[in-house]
Design a protein around this motif. Structure first.
Motif, PDB file in Angstrom:
ATOM      1  N   GLU A 402       4.583 -17.329   8.407  1.00 56.13           N
ATOM      2  CA  GLU A 402       4.026 -18.528   8.999  1.00 56.13           C
ATOM      3  C   GLU A 402       2.848 -18.205   9.917  1.00 56.13           C
ATOM      4  OE1 GLU A 402       7.311 -17.409  11.904  1.00 56.13           O
ATOM      5  OE2 GLU A 402       6.856 -17.219   9.788  1.00 56.13           O
ATOM      6  N   MET A 403       2.881 -17.020  10.563  1.00 57.52           N
ATOM      7  CA  MET A 403       1.770 -16.613  11.417  1.00 57.52           C
ATOM      8  C   MET A 403       0.687 -15.913  10.595  1.00 57.52           C
ATOM      9  SD  MET A 403       3.918 -15.198  14.702  1.00 57.52           S
ATOM     10  CE  MET A 403       2.419 -14.574  15.464  1.00 57.52           C
ATOM     11  N   ASN A 404       1.117 -15.097   9.645  1.00 57.28           N
ATOM     12  CA  ASN A 404       0.181 -14.319   8.839  1.00 57.28           C
ATOM     13  C   ASN A 404      -0.735 -15.222   8.021  1.00 57.28           C
ATOM     14  OD1 ASN A 404      -0.932 -11.989   7.593  1.00 57.28           O
ATOM     15  ND2 ASN A 404       0.463 -12.233   5.867  1.00 57.28           N
ATOM     16  N   TRP A 405      -0.145 -16.184   7.304  1.00 57.63           N
ATOM     17  CA  TRP A 405      -0.954 -17.072   6.479  1.00 57.63           C
ATOM     18  C   TRP A 405      -1.901 -17.905   7.332  1.00 57.63           C
ATOM     19  CZ3 TRP A 405       2.893 -19.462   2.374  1.00 57.63           C
ATOM     20  CH2 TRP A 405       3.211 -18.474   1.443  1.00 57.63           C
ATOM     21  N   ALA A 406      -1.392 -18.474   8.403  1.00 61.21           N
ATOM     22  CA  ALA A 406      -2.219 -19.333   9.240  1.00 61.21           C
ATOM     23  C   ALA A 406      -3.386 -18.557   9.845  1.00 61.21           C
ATOM     24  CB  ALA A 406      -1.376 -19.965  10.344  1.00 61.21           C
ATOM     25  N   SER A 407      -3.110 -17.330  10.309  1.00 65.69           N
ATOM     26  CA  SER A 407      -4.184 -16.552  10.938  1.00 65.69           C
ATOM     27  C   SER A 407      -5.230 -16.134   9.918  1.00 65.69           C
ATOM     28  CB  SER A 407      -3.601 -15.322  11.643  1.00 65.69           C
ATOM     29  OG  SER A 407      -2.984 -14.451  10.721  1.00 65.69           O
ATOM     30  N   LEU A 408      -4.797 -15.752   8.709  1.00 70.05           N
ATOM     31  CA  LEU A 408      -5.755 -15.374   7.675  1.00 70.05           C
ATOM     32  C   LEU A 408      -6.582 -16.573   7.221  1.00 70.05           C
ATOM     33  CD1 LEU A 408      -3.641 -12.893   5.515  1.00 70.05           C
ATOM     34  CD2 LEU A 408      -5.624 -12.334   6.932  1.00 70.05           C
ATOM     35  N   ASN A 409      -5.944 -17.737   7.120  1.00 76.62           N
ATOM     36  CA  ASN A 409      -6.695 -18.950   6.761  1.00 76.62           C
ATOM     37  C   ASN A 409      -7.792 -19.214   7.787  1.00 76.62           C
ATOM     38  OD1 ASN A 409      -4.878 -19.252   4.688  1.00 76.62           O
ATOM     39  ND2 ASN A 409      -3.813 -20.992   5.571  1.00 76.62           N
ATOM     40  N   GLU A 410      -7.436 -19.079   9.052  1.00 80.26           N
ATOM     41  CA  GLU A 410      -8.402 -19.330  10.119  1.00 80.26           C
ATOM     42  C   GLU A 410      -9.549 -18.326  10.080  1.00 80.26           C
ATOM     43  OE1 GLU A 410      -8.508 -19.872  15.014  1.00 80.26           O
ATOM     44  OE2 GLU A 410      -6.618 -19.486  13.962  1.00 80.26           O
ATOM     45  N   LEU A 411      -9.222 -17.050   9.834  1.00 77.44           N
ATOM     46  CA  LEU A 411     -10.263 -16.031   9.752  1.00 77.44           C
ATOM     47  C   LEU A 411     -11.235 -16.323   8.619  1.00 77.44           C
ATOM     48  CD1 LEU A 411      -8.221 -12.736  10.339  1.00 77.44           C
ATOM     49  CD2 LEU A 411      -9.748 -13.885  11.942  1.00 77.44           C
ATOM     50  N   ALA A 412     -10.687 -16.727   7.465  1.00 74.57           N
ATOM     51  CA  ALA A 412     -11.555 -17.017   6.317  1.00 74.57           C
ATOM     52  C   ALA A 412     -12.400 -18.262   6.554  1.00 74.57           C
ATOM     53  CB  ALA A 412     -10.700 -17.188   5.055  1.00 74.57           C
ATOM     54  N   LEU A 470     -16.319  -2.223   2.880  1.00 76.20           N
ATOM     55  CA  LEU A 470     -16.582  -3.249   3.883  1.00 76.20           C
ATOM     56  C   LEU A 470     -16.563  -2.639   5.277  1.00 76.20           C
ATOM     57  CD1 LEU A 470     -14.390  -6.242   2.639  1.00 76.20           C
ATOM     58  CD2 LEU A 470     -16.871  -6.192   2.771  1.00 76.20           C
ATOM     59  N   GLU A 471     -17.565  -2.942   6.047  1.00 75.52           N
ATOM     60  CA  GLU A 471     -17.587  -2.515   7.443  1.00 75.52           C
ATOM     61  C   GLU A 471     -17.127  -3.639   8.372  1.00 75.52           C
ATOM     62  OE1 GLU A 471     -21.437  -1.035   8.372  1.00 75.52           O
ATOM     63  OE2 GLU A 471     -21.323   0.626   6.936  1.00 75.52           O
ATOM     64  N   ASP A 472     -16.839  -4.772   7.770  1.00 78.04           N
ATOM     65  CA  ASP A 472     -16.400  -5.948   8.515  1.00 78.04           C
ATOM     66  C   ASP A 472     -14.882  -5.912   8.657  1.00 78.04           C
ATOM     67  OD1 ASP A 472     -15.738  -8.443   9.456  1.00 78.04           O
ATOM     68  OD2 ASP A 472     -16.465  -9.538   7.709  1.00 78.04           O
ATOM     69  N   PRO A 473     -14.336  -5.707   9.861  1.00 76.85           N
ATOM     70  CA  PRO A 473     -12.875  -5.623  10.015  1.00 76.85           C
ATOM     71  C   PRO A 473     -12.155  -6.907   9.638  1.00 76.85           C
ATOM     72  CG  PRO A 473     -13.968  -5.697  12.169  1.00 76.85           C
ATOM     73  CD  PRO A 473     -15.043  -5.500  11.142  1.00 76.85           C
ATOM     74  N   VAL A 474     -12.777  -8.064   9.857  1.00 76.97           N
ATOM     75  CA  VAL A 474     -12.163  -9.333   9.467  1.00 76.97           C
ATOM     76  C   VAL A 474     -12.086  -9.426   7.949  1.00 76.97           C
ATOM     77  CG1 VAL A 474     -12.386 -11.838   9.511  1.00 76.97           C
ATOM     78  CG2 VAL A 474     -12.870 -10.511  11.577  1.00 76.97           C
ATOM     79  N   GLY A 475     -13.199  -9.077   7.287  1.00 74.40           N
ATOM     80  CA  GLY A 475     -13.208  -9.072   5.832  1.00 74.40           C
ATOM     81  C   GLY A 475     -12.198  -8.107   5.254  1.00 74.40           C
ATOM     82  N   GLN A 476     -12.046  -6.951   5.897  1.00 68.84           N
ATOM     83  CA  GLN A 476     -11.062  -5.963   5.442  1.00 68.84           C
ATOM     84  C   GLN A 476      -9.654  -6.534   5.499  1.00 68.84           C
ATOM     85  OE1 GLN A 476     -11.738  -2.609   7.993  1.00 68.84           O
ATOM     86  NE2 GLN A 476     -13.486  -1.839   6.830  1.00 68.84           N
ATOM     87  N   LYS A 477      -9.369  -7.292   6.546  1.00 67.27           N
ATOM     88  CA  LYS A 477      -8.041  -7.870   6.692  1.00 67.27           C
ATOM     89  C   LYS A 477      -7.771  -8.899   5.605  1.00 67.27           C
ATOM     90  CE  LYS A 477      -5.000  -9.564  10.354  1.00 67.27           C
ATOM     91  NZ  LYS A 477      -4.901  -9.941  11.795  1.00 67.27           N
ATOM     92  N   ILE A 478      -8.765  -9.748   5.335  1.00 70.04           N
ATOM     93  CA  ILE A 478      -8.611 -10.766   4.289  1.00 70.04           C
ATOM     94  C   ILE A 478      -8.467 -10.108   2.933  1.00 70.04           C
ATOM     95  CG2 ILE A 478      -9.747 -12.701   3.129  1.00 70.04           C
ATOM     96  CD1 ILE A 478     -11.111 -13.318   5.844  1.00 70.04           C
ATOM     97  N   CYS A 479      -9.275  -9.079   2.686  1.00 69.03           N
ATOM     98  CA  CYS A 479      -9.230  -8.396   1.391  1.00 69.03           C
ATOM     99  C   CYS A 479      -7.945  -7.597   1.220  1.00 69.03           C
ATOM    100  CB  CYS A 479     -10.443  -7.484   1.244  1.00 69.03           C
ATOM    101  SG  CYS A 479     -11.982  -8.373   0.861  1.00 69.03           S
ATOM    102  N   GLY A 480      -7.409  -7.072   2.318  1.00 75.96           N
ATOM    103  CA  GLY A 480      -6.151  -6.345   2.219  1.00 75.96           C
ATOM    104  C   GLY A 480      -5.038  -7.230   1.681  1.00 75.96           C
ATOM    105  N   ALA A 481      -5.000  -8.483   2.167  1.00 70.39           N
ATOM    106  CA  ALA A 481      -4.002  -9.428   1.665  1.00 70.39           C
ATOM    107  C   ALA A 481      -4.271  -9.759   0.199  1.00 70.39           C
ATOM    108  CB  ALA A 481      -4.009 -10.699   2.508  1.00 70.39           C
ATOM    109  N   TYR A 482      -5.544  -9.925  -0.161  1.00 75.45           N
ATOM    110  CA  TYR A 482      -5.915 -10.262  -1.541  1.00 75.45           C
ATOM    111  C   TYR A 482      -5.459  -9.176  -2.506  1.00 75.45           C
ATOM    112  CZ  TYR A 482      -8.947 -10.937  -5.618  1.00 75.45           C
ATOM    113  OH  TYR A 482      -9.437 -11.094  -6.889  1.00 75.45           O
ATOM    114  N   LYS A 483      -5.673  -7.930  -2.154  1.00 66.55           N
ATOM    115  CA  LYS A 483      -5.313  -6.829  -3.051  1.00 66.55           C
ATOM    116  C   LYS A 483      -3.810  -6.802  -3.328  1.00 66.55           C
ATOM    117  CE  LYS A 483      -9.126  -3.814  -1.597  1.00 66.55           C
ATOM    118  NZ  LYS A 483      -9.473  -2.565  -0.865  1.00 66.55           N
ATOM    119  N   GLU A 484      -3.016  -7.135  -2.321  1.00 69.02           N
ATOM    120  CA  GLU A 484      -1.572  -7.191  -2.543  1.00 69.02           C
ATOM    121  C   GLU A 484      -1.188  -8.350  -3.445  1.00 69.02           C
ATOM    122  OE1 GLU A 484       0.686  -7.239   1.040  1.00 69.02           O
ATOM    123  OE2 GLU A 484       0.607  -5.054   1.266  1.00 69.02           O
ATOM    124  N   GLN A 485      -1.983  -9.425  -3.399  1.00 72.29           N
ATOM    125  CA  GLN A 485      -1.632 -10.638  -4.147  1.00 72.29           C
ATOM    126  C   GLN A 485      -1.992 -10.547  -5.618  1.00 72.29           C
ATOM    127  OE1 GLN A 485      -3.863 -13.233  -1.518  1.00 72.29           O
ATOM    128  NE2 GLN A 485      -1.992 -14.222  -0.796  1.00 72.29           N
TER     129      GLN A 485
END
Length: 500
Positions: A402-412, A470-485
């Motif tokens: 519930e926190m992970n999805w919401a925070s990633l949505n906000e970052l994107a 990616l040198e963008d830490p926010v982008g890295q976080k979003i992409c990390g979730a994508y790769k698992e999905q």
């Protein structure tokens, strides 16, 4: 629907804070201070004014709470004899504000159930609605609530009569919505032989007077002079002139604000005519859990037998055989990511109501996944976990979804590169399809199909930016979730991850 019986006691319990009393024998594992938790009985130093007041809690650390304001007027010894606490035999409360606190049973806090201690991870869920209480005729209590969840609001009707407890949930995520009925009883800790009946009106006679305070009352945005009462970890506050309850708090059961009185007043008897609820009877709700054909809770032994039989049926079925198959057959494969998506989308279109991934919002897909999580067959994931299969649910991530999805949505959404919003959506399309195909039994798929529950198609886009440096830490976080999905590509296509 016996396969879900072992997963759900109930989505919540009303007024659990007054059923029984527990001391800090649990060791106060979260380290709550005396403002957040102060037990009146079996406690080294009994509570005093402005202790155990609580507030709007949103997490289990001692700091994750907005404590209400409090100023001491006088202790119990310093104040005159207080007006007794008022709790009528029949009453209607048009509106109550609550935060339900209870054991975390699932990542979405749908199955929150207040426990008898504060050990472990807890949920904090807001809910508002009306209550009707009748201990003269219906001998029951009913609540009509709207619940805030991490993946959208849902409405519930809860009825407790005798030892029977019904929860009818309306999950408004799709056209027409889906109804779920849970027939159960309330037992201490969810097990044992002790069954709880609706709270009786004389329970307030056990309360101990603590003193008088000037207290901030949440949600109604007022500060009032009130009398403070306690019994074990349960605290409540009343107006000195009348004895009417305005606020209740229990640190691991919840916060309740009652803007109007629960003294004797009129009750609409028709609210208790639908007992058992029609949706709990055979042919009623799409999802019925623990109910017999007449809508009453099944006996414990019968529930257990049904669950065991269901487990045997699942093991014998083709679904389990497919779960053990690590490598998909050729007609479920593609030469590359795009062809894999096309092939699998063809199968989806022929078997389920499906629409392109681009038609969906990421929040809508997450709502679908919440439903799939509740409807999943847990035996399948046990197989995947044992062999570290890519189809396994990532429990470390699910623990805080519930926190992970919401925070990633906000970052994107806040990212200056709009492509990351598409990354979020497309990753969830792949994950939702995987959950639907590999974690849902065939009979549950048939139920969801008959209810016109849609499923997104796979996005054919392979987001190469997520495989670049990616040198963008926010982008890295979003992409990390994508790769698992999108791990389905590791089995369903012959394509290696792109290097650019």
């Amino acid at each position: 629907m016996g396969s879900l019986e072992g997963k759900v006691y109930c989505l919540f319990v009303l007024l659990c804070m007054v059923y029984s009393v527990y001391s800090q024998a649990d060791g106060n594992p979260h380290g709550w201070d005396r403002k957040r938790r102060c037990d009146q009985q079996d406690y080294e130093i009994p509570c005093g004014p402005c202790e155990g007041i609580g507030g709007i809690a949103y997490g289990s650390s001692n700091e994750e709470i907005a404590l209400t304001s409090c100023e001491v007027v006088g202790s119990a010894e310093e104040m005159p004899e207080p007006k007794p606490v008022v709790w009528g035999t029949q009453w209607t409360l048009p509106l109550a504000y609550e935060i339900l606190i209870g054991k975390k049973m699932d990542p979405f806090c749908f199955q929150t159930f207040p426990g008898n201690d504060s050990v472990g991870e807890l949920c904090y869920r807001k809910q508002t609605g009306s209550k009707a209480y009748d201990m003269i005729n219906a001998k029951a209590i009913r609540e009509d609530l709207e619940l805030e969840t991490p993946v959208g609001n849902m409405t519930s009707v809860i009825i407790h009569q005798g030892k029977n407890f019904w929860i009818v949930n309306h999950l408004p995520w799709y056209a027409g919505g889906i109804h779920q009925c849970i027939c159960t009883d309330i037992k201490e800790g969810g097990a044992g032989s002790q069954v709880y009946y609706p709270v009786q009106y004389n329970w307030v006679e056990k309360l101990v007077y603590i003193g008088r305070e000037i207290l901030g009352i949440e949600y109604v945005n007022t500060v009032a002079e009130v009398d403070h009462w306690a019994f074990g970890p349960h605290h409540l506050w009343t107006y000195p002139e009348t004895g009417d309850i305005i606020r209740m708090w229990q640190p691991f059961n919840g916060l309740q604000i009652y803007p109007t009185s629960v003294g004797n007043n009129e009750v609409d008897s028709s609210l208790f005519e639908d007992i058992p609820p029609e949706l709990c009877k055979a042919g009623g709700a799409i999802l019925r859990i623990g109910c017999d054909d007449e809508g009453y809770p099944l006996p414990d032994e019968e529930r257990k037998k049904i669950a065991e039989q269901r487990a045997r049926d699942v093991v014998k079925g083709k679904d389990t055989a497919r779960a053990y198959e690590k490598v998909p057959r050729g007609h479920y494969k593609g030469l590359d990511f795009g062809e894999m998506s096309s092939v699998l989308n063809g199968w989806l279109n022929s078997s389920v109501l499906a629409s392109p991934c681009s038609f969906w919002k990421v929040e809508e897909i997450q709502q679908l996944q919440a439903l799939l999580y509740l409807a999943r067959e847990s035996q399948f994931d046990s197989i995947y976990q044992d062999s570290s299969d890519n189809r396994r649910l990532r429990y470390e991530t699910l623990k805080d979804l519930e926190m992970n999805w919401a925070s990633l949505n906000e970052l994107a959404n806040d990212h200056k590169d709009s492509r990351f919003k598409h990354v979020r959506r497309d990753g969830h399309c792949h994950e939702a399809v995987m959950w639907y195909v590999h974690h849902i039994s065939q009979d549950m798929k048939d139920i969801l199909k008959n209810a016109n529950v849609p499923v997104p198609l796979l996005s054919p886009a392979r987001h190469g930016l997520c495989y670049s440096e990616l040198e963008d830490p926010v982008g890295q976080k979003i992409c990390g979730a994508y790769k698992e999905q999108v791990t389905c590509a590791s089995c369903h296509s012959n394509e290696l991850p792109p290097t650019l």
